[in-house]
Write an enzyme that holds these catalytic residues in place. Structure first.
Site, PDB file in Angstrom:
ATOM      1  N   GLY A  61      29.467  -6.190 -72.061  1.00 16.19           N
ATOM      2  CA  GLY A  61      28.559  -7.177 -71.496  1.00 16.19           C
ATOM      3  C   GLY A  61      28.966  -7.704 -70.131  1.00 16.19           C
ATOM      4  N   HIS A 125       5.864  -9.132 -64.140  1.00 12.01           N
ATOM      5  CA  HIS A 125       5.441  -8.067 -63.218  1.00 12.01           C
ATOM      6  C   HIS A 125       6.196  -8.088 -61.894  1.00 12.01           C
ATOM      7  CE1 HIS A 125       3.177 -10.740 -60.468  1.00 12.01           C
ATOM      8  NE2 HIS A 125       2.981 -11.466 -61.574  1.00 12.01           N
ATOM      9  N   HIS A 134      22.943  -8.565 -65.808  1.00 10.92           N
ATOM     10  CA  HIS A 134      22.798  -8.884 -67.232  1.00 10.92           C
ATOM     11  C   HIS A 134      21.773 -10.005 -67.356  1.00 10.92           C
ATOM     12  CE1 HIS A 134      24.997  -9.786 -71.308  1.00 10.92           C
ATOM     13  NE2 HIS A 134      23.684  -9.879 -71.420  1.00 10.92           N
TER      14      HIS A 134
END
Length: 199
Positions: A61, A125, A134
């Site tokens: 991560g 969008h 992340h």
């Protein structure tokens, strides 16, 4: 396929691989005390000569560690997308990226290499997500947001439309960001206050 990493995020990635019908043939980690992830034994440190034709995902991560390790890998990278993710057909996704359960990515967005779009995150969008970013669980990016390389968008945070978040930024969990954020900034709270700049 192969995974690099044996921490908590690796368990999530292993689950995604399983739900996508993939078989994990080796799981690498530099911490030799780690034994298994989601029932898969840890093979040991990364081995360039093991399963050379199998693709790999870096299941770590931490953005900086993921970036560093990516330069040491000789296997081909592959992306993993959980079947529950909703991704518009116009979205482009780079290699080595992981799209986790229940995430949504809307029209014309571009996702870079080795990105994590974590559980239930929403990218609206025309967003531009650079490499090694992340997007943490439950984060919301409104339309036309640009996120710079290696930035972390914390869990449950919200980025207002048409904003630019610089490189190497940390947006704290639950933050509401309504202004552009410079490179290396640490931001926390609902007033987008820059706490400090990272060294």
């Amino acid at each position: 396929m192969l995974l690099y990493g044996a921490g908590g995020h690796a368990g999530v990635v292993a689950g995604i691989a399983r739900d996508c019908g993939k078989i994990i043939k080796a799981l690498f980690d530099d911490d030799l005390q780690k034994i298994a992830v989601a029932g898969t034994p840890v093979t040991g440190s990364y081995n360039t000569e093991l399963f050379v034709n199998e693709p790999i995902v870096i299941a770590i991560g931490n953005n900086r560690i993921r970036r560093r390790i990516s330069g040491q890998i000789t296997h081909c990278f592959v992306s993993l997308i959980h079947p529950s993710a909703l991704i518009d057909k116009t979205v482009t996704i780079g290699t080595g990226t992981v799209i986790v359960h229940g995430s949504i990515i809307q029209a014309n967005s571009r996702i870079g290499n080795h990105v994590i779009v974590n559980t239930g995150a929403t990218i609206d969008h025309d967003c531009e997500i650079a490499d090694y970013v992340h997007i943490a669980p439950g984060a919301v990016l409104c339309g036309k947001v640009c996120i710079g390389e290696s930035s972390l968008i914390g869990a449950g945070s919200c980025i207002a439309p048409n904003l630019v978040i610089g490189k190497n930024c940390i947006i704290g969990a639950g933050s509401i960001v309504t202004v552009n954020i410079p490179d290396s900034a640490v931001v926390r709270g609902n007033s987008s206050r820059v706490i400090r700049l990272n060294a």
